[in-house]
Every structure is written in C-alpha cells, then in structure tokens.
Write a protein that holds these residues in place. Structure first.
Motif, PDB file in Angstrom:
ATOM      1  N   GLY A  98      -2.333  -3.290  -9.065  1.00  0.00           N
ATOM      2  CA  GLY A  98      -3.284  -2.515  -8.288  1.00  0.00           C
ATOM      3  C   GLY A  98      -4.465  -3.266  -7.730  1.00  0.00           C
ATOM      4  O   GLY A  98      -5.405  -2.653  -7.244  1.00  0.00           O
ATOM      5  N   PHE A 133       0.780  -1.862  -5.345  1.00  0.00           N
ATOM      6  CA  PHE A 133       0.749  -1.847  -3.886  1.00  0.00           C
ATOM      7  C   PHE A 133       0.242  -3.179  -3.359  1.00  0.00           C
ATOM      8  O   PHE A 133      -0.021  -3.315  -2.176  1.00  0.00           O
ATOM      9  N   ILE A 181      -5.384   4.754  -0.036  1.00  0.00           N
ATOM     10  CA  ILE A 181      -5.495   3.329  -0.372  1.00  0.00           C
ATOM     11  C   ILE A 181      -5.479   2.489   0.894  1.00  0.00           C
ATOM     12  O   ILE A 181      -6.251   1.542   1.062  1.00  0.00           O
ATOM     13  N   HIS A 187      -1.240   7.050  -1.161  1.00  0.00           N
ATOM     14  CA  HIS A 187      -1.274   5.676  -0.689  1.00  0.00           C
ATOM     15  C   HIS A 187      -1.937   5.580   0.689  1.00  0.00           C
ATOM     16  O   HIS A 187      -2.422   4.511   1.062  1.00  0.00           O
ATOM     17  N   SER A 247     -13.840   6.379  -6.522  1.00  0.00           N
ATOM     18  CA  SER A 247     -13.017   5.414  -7.252  1.00  0.00           C
ATOM     19  C   SER A 247     -13.673   5.070  -8.583  1.00  0.00           C
ATOM     20  O   SER A 247     -13.724   5.907  -9.469  1.00  0.00           O
ATOM     21  N   ASN A 267      -8.498   8.595 -13.904  1.00  0.00           N
ATOM     22  CA  ASN A 267      -8.060   8.047 -12.627  1.00  0.00           C
ATOM     23  C   ASN A 267      -9.092   8.176 -11.521  1.00  0.00           C
ATOM     24  O   ASN A 267      -9.982   9.021 -11.561  1.00  0.00           O
ATOM     25  N   THR A 319       0.786  -1.232   0.000  1.00  0.00           N
ATOM     26  CA  THR A 319       0.000   0.000   0.000  1.00  0.00           C
ATOM     27  C   THR A 319       0.813   1.275   0.000  1.00  0.00           C
ATOM     28  O   THR A 319       0.285   2.317  -0.290  1.00  0.00           O
ATOM     29  N   SER A 320       2.093   1.247   0.301  1.00  0.00           N
ATOM     30  CA  SER A 320       2.859   2.475   0.282  1.00  0.00           C
ATOM     31  C   SER A 320       4.338   2.176   0.249  1.00  0.00           C
ATOM     32  O   SER A 320       4.810   1.243   0.883  1.00  0.00           O
ATOM     33  N   GLU A 376       3.356   0.328 -10.375  1.00  0.00           N
ATOM     34  CA  GLU A 376       3.742   0.696  -9.018  1.00  0.00           C
ATOM     35  C   GLU A 376       2.830  -0.080  -8.069  1.00  0.00           C
ATOM     36  O   GLU A 376       2.092   0.494  -7.289  1.00  0.00           O
ATOM     37  N   ARG A 433      -3.129   5.883 -12.374  1.00  0.00           N
ATOM     38  CA  ARG A 433      -2.691   6.129 -11.002  1.00  0.00           C
ATOM     39  C   ARG A 433      -3.093   4.949 -10.112  1.00  0.00           C
ATOM     40  O   ARG A 433      -4.268   4.601 -10.030  1.00  0.00           O
ATOM     41  N   TYR A 434      -2.104   4.322  -9.514  1.00  0.00           N
ATOM     42  CA  TYR A 434      -2.239   3.131  -8.661  1.00  0.00           C
ATOM     43  C   TYR A 434      -2.508   1.847  -9.452  1.00  0.00           C
ATOM     44  O   TYR A 434      -2.580   0.781  -8.867  1.00  0.00           O
TER      45      TYR A 434
END
Length: 522
Positions: A482, A328, A372, A369, A461, A363, A189-190, A326, A321-322
């Motif tokens: 994601g 998480f 998230i 994060h 979302s 997005n 998550t981060s 990347e 984005r997310y």
C-alpha cells in the motif's frame, strides 16, 4: 515517536552483510583492534555508532584507522569488486584522513565533541557539502555536476561540528526521483478501473542517475532525504532503522528540493540509539528555514532509547483496507505474501508476550481505488507545481556557480545531452516537463490541490484514523503493502521503520509506524 525505540531491538542484520557474505574476501571488512590480541576483530558491517565510540574512547581504535578502512572498502567494491555503485563520490583520502587525525588529537587531549566524534558517515548526494570536503552536490544530474554550493547544508554543518566525518556521498534516483516516472513504482491503483493498467512503461530504472549509475544502497550510518518515502523505503529494504521526522524538525537549507511542503531529512542506522543520536544532533532552528521555527525542541531521545517504556503502555492501530495483500503499488523484488504473514505474526507476538495493545481494521476513509487514484493525481499535480518553484529558487539562490540557473535551462540541458542524461533504452524527463507547464504556486489551482490533498491524505486517511481512535498512539504498516511512505509524506506525518524479516530471495523488509503530528508553536 516512542514506539520506534522499543520494537524489535535485536532484529538487525543489514543487507550489506548478505551482500558481502557472497564475496570471497568478506573477512577483509574486519579491523584488527589496537592492543587487543584477545578480542575479536571489528566487523564494520555489524557495528553500531555506540559500539565504535566505545572502542575509540578506550583507545582500541582510531578515527584515522576507521576512515582509512572505510575508504578502502569503497574503493575496493564500489566500482570494482562487487561493483555496488552505491557511492557517487568519496572524499579525497588525504583530506578525510587529516580531519580524522585532528579529531583523534582532540580526543587525546580530552575534548569529545559528541557521541559522533570521529565517526565516518555517508550522506545523500542531494545534500550540500562544502567544496572544501572535495565533493560536489549534483542530485545525480549532469546539469549540476560542476555546480558549486555556497556552504555546507545546515544539517551537515551540525553533524561536522559534532565530530562526524563525511567520507562519501551516496547515489540516488536523479533529482530524488522527480525527473521521470520511475520504472518499478508505476501505480496500479486498481484491478478494474485504472486507465494506466495496460500502458507500456519505459521510465527510468529505480536507483539510476546520470552521474552515479545504478545504486543498491550502502552505509552503516547515513543521512537521507524523504519526500514520499526515500528514507523509509531504503531503510526497509536494507534492514536498517530510520526516521522520517516531523517537517521542520530538521532544516532543509542546502538540500536540492522536490517540494519544501513535503521534504524532510532523516537518519538511517544500525540501531535505534544510532538514529536517535543522529536526529538529536541534526535537529535545530535555522534562520534560513522558516519551518524549523514552528516546531518545539526535542527531548533527549537517546535517554528514551536507553530506558524505553513498556510496550503495554502503547496502543497501535492497524489499517487493512488498501494495506493488506492487495497492493496497488508494485515494489521491486518484494514478497508481499511473506511480509504480510510476518507482520501479523510479529504484532500478535508483541501483544501476547509484551502486552502491546492492538486495534485491527482501523481503516482510512477512502471507499474505492478511484479515491486512491485521485489521491495520487492530486499529490503528483501539487508536487509538480512545488518542484518548479523550489528548484528555481535553489538553482538561482543556493549555488555560487552552475551550468543551469532554472528549471527551463535544466530541461534544455537534459535534452541536449539526452544520450548521457537518460538511462540506456529508457526515458524520460516527464516530471520536469510537466512542472514547467504547471500553474504557479500562488495560483488558485495550487491552493485547490493543497486543500484536496489535505482532505484525501490527512482528514480522510491517517488523520481520520487518529481522530476517530484517540486511544491510538501510532499506526503500523507492512512497508511492502500500500505504499505507506506516500501517505506519511503527502500528509507530513512523522514515521519510523524497523527491520521485520527477509524475503525468500534474501531481501529484507521492514515495519513502519506513523505517529500523530507535533503541534506547531503558536
């Protein structure tokens, strides 16, 4: 959900084909067809329901022959041979063959129940099958190993009436993953602000259950349950087509629950036509599942598959984005860099060659994060409350007999038999214990969690993307990035998965599309 029928109709090569290609006796999976000396043998690893039905109708294959072969393969390679451990239990051979013989007799007299007539299928082991079929319903828990369900689950009743033959029940994460926090799916998550980033983790291995051991997935036509991606994820990893339908499209009565606010049941198959057929038959109003009363009936999905509209009629939104590289969430043995490239290349190919309209960078409206992390905390806390309420109701009311009649008794059973109920050198039953100490479902806390989850998982979302981009018909995701299955499960959006490609290690990965919710009938 039209797009799922028209993307990648030819991109299918199931994982099980790869697995069997390493076996010395891979060709044993072919059935010689009756009176077809000039035709190739039937390879069950790559043959759809529709193709099998044509062979049955032509008299080149019988359901008895088909069932005998399928059960033989399970016996050969489930706990022996390849040792797949994907089936917890199979139907007794004699009773399964008797059902197949009856269906062959009906066919010979001109009675065809549906396109599923005489087709063997597998169902997840948390979906009730009548004891007369010779299989239990345990959700992988030893506490439920000797339980007796009252009858077939509603969905199984519909499939059997349509002529499907349930030949086996497949393994699963015990209690559909809500016993302990699964190893391999610990949320990161981060990169910089996660309090859990450096915590040693000893939770259960994904796919393990006390009854079944460890599963790798097996089945050409199967029925699964999906709370937060448990139909979509296995299908993505097995190069199958699958649908997580709108909540209420398919009755959950007779299914061991996680959260009836989020649980649904979906088909997995070799082709879009297969899953369309399965969903048509599985769907329907059930007096014992109120959610099914609120959803309008389906149109003819198989006709859409047979005559799909042009891709140029659709506009697809792609969040980055997310949901770019990347992650998480770490997906075991995944290849996020490879899948991200393939995802982008494929969408651009469909745009260039088939006129698909793309809208990139649409997005979600979560800014960090930490947002998230909060989404995951709220989702977990809410489902913990749901889990106790829904499991207590199931254990009390849906079983004729059971060693355990509520969640407290289940937790105590697991503790007493911990040497068998926990994976070797792993632990625990945190989800169960946390649920036991959670607030009741009618509490202010649950209502607050429900409202906050709607805000984070829906309004800010997926709902945000649809609301701010009314021209978008669906949202596309690379399933490796994601954890998109969490988002559609948390906010109850329908979704589908199609095969996309293969990692360099040979594992498949898929593309997921989420669709706007069906509006309830008023």
């Amino acid at each position: 959900m039209l797009l799922i029928w028209v993307i990648f109709p030819g991109l299918f090569l199931p994982l099980i084909t790869i697995v069997y290609s390493y076996s010395n006796d891979a060709h044993d999976d072919q059935i010689p067809l009756i009176g077809a000396e000039t035709l190739p043998q039937l390879d069950l690893l790559q043959t759809s329901i529709r193709e099998i039905q044509e062979l049955l109708s032509d008299g080149r294959l019988t359901s008895v022959q088909l069932v005998e072969t399928c059960l033989g393969k399970i016996e050969r390679d489930n706990y022996q041979g390849l040792n797949l451990k994907a089936v917890i239990q199979s139907a007794p051979r004699q009773s399964a063959l008797e059902i197949a013989f009856q269906l062959d007799e009906e066919r010979s007299k001109g009675r065809i129940r549906s396109e599923l007539h005489g087709i063997p299928i597998l169902v997840k082991e948390n979906i009730a099958t009548d004891l007369g079929l010779g299989m239990r319903t345990t959700a992988g828990s030893l506490g439920l190993k000797d339980s007796i369900v009252r009858k077939d689950a509603f969905v199984i009743e519909r499939l059997r009436k349509a002529g499907a033959i349930v030949i086996a029940k497949t393994n699963l994460n015990e209690l559909a993953g809500w016993k302990g926090i699964l190893k391999g799916f610990l949320p990161i998550t981060s990169r910089d602000d996660s309090p859990k980033a450096n915590v040693t983790f000893r939770g259960p291995t994904n796919g393990w259950s006390a009854v079944g051991g460890l599963s790798v997935g097996w089945g050409a036509a199967a029925v699964g349950t999906d709370t937060l991606g448990s139909v979509l994820g296995p299908a993505s990893r097995a190069a199958l087509y699958a649908i997580r339908p709108t909540l209420g499209r398919v009755s959950r009565k007779g299914v061991v629950p996680v959260s009836l606010d989020h649980d649904t049941i979906g088909p997995m198959g070799f082709t879009t036509w297969d899953v369309a057929l399965m969903l048509e038959i599985m769907s329907g109003e059930d007096q014992e599942d109120q959610s099914t009363h609120d959803i309008p009936p389906l149109s003819n999905l198989t006709s859409i598959v047979s005559s799909p509209p042009n891709l140029s009629e659709f506009t697809i939104g792609i969040p980055t984005r997310y949901f770019s590289n990347e992650p998480f969430f770490e997906i075991p043995s995944g290849c996020p860099s490879e899948s991200e490239i393939k995802f982008s290349e494929t969408l651009h190919h469909l745009q260039t060659n088939y006129g698909l309209n793309l809208k990139w960078n649409k997005n979600i409206n979560l800014s960090s994060h930490k947002d998230i992390q909060r989404f995951l905390e709220v989702l977990t806390d809410k489902i913990n409350i749901d889990f106790r309420a829904d499991m207590d109701d199931y254990l009390t009311n849906d079983l004729e007999e059971s060693k355990v009649r509520n969640m407290l008794e289940l937790a105590m059973f697991n503790d007493k038999y911990s040497s068998e109920e926990l994976p070797p050198n792993e632990c625990c039953q945190e989800r169960i214990l946390t649920s036991l100490t959670s607030s009741p479902r009618n509490s202010t806390e649950h209502q607050q969690l429900k409202s906050e989850l709607k805000l984070l998982a829906d309004e800010r979302s997926l709902g945000h993307i649809f609301d701010t981009n009314p021209q978008i018909d669906a949202i596309a995701f690379d399933f490796e990035l994601g954890a998109p299955g969490y988002w559609v499960g948390a906010a109850n959006y329908p979704a589908g998965v199609v095969p996309l490609g293969y990692c360099s290690n040979g594992l498949p990965y898929g593309l997921m599309a989420a669709y706007e919710k069906v509006m309830p009938r008023r």
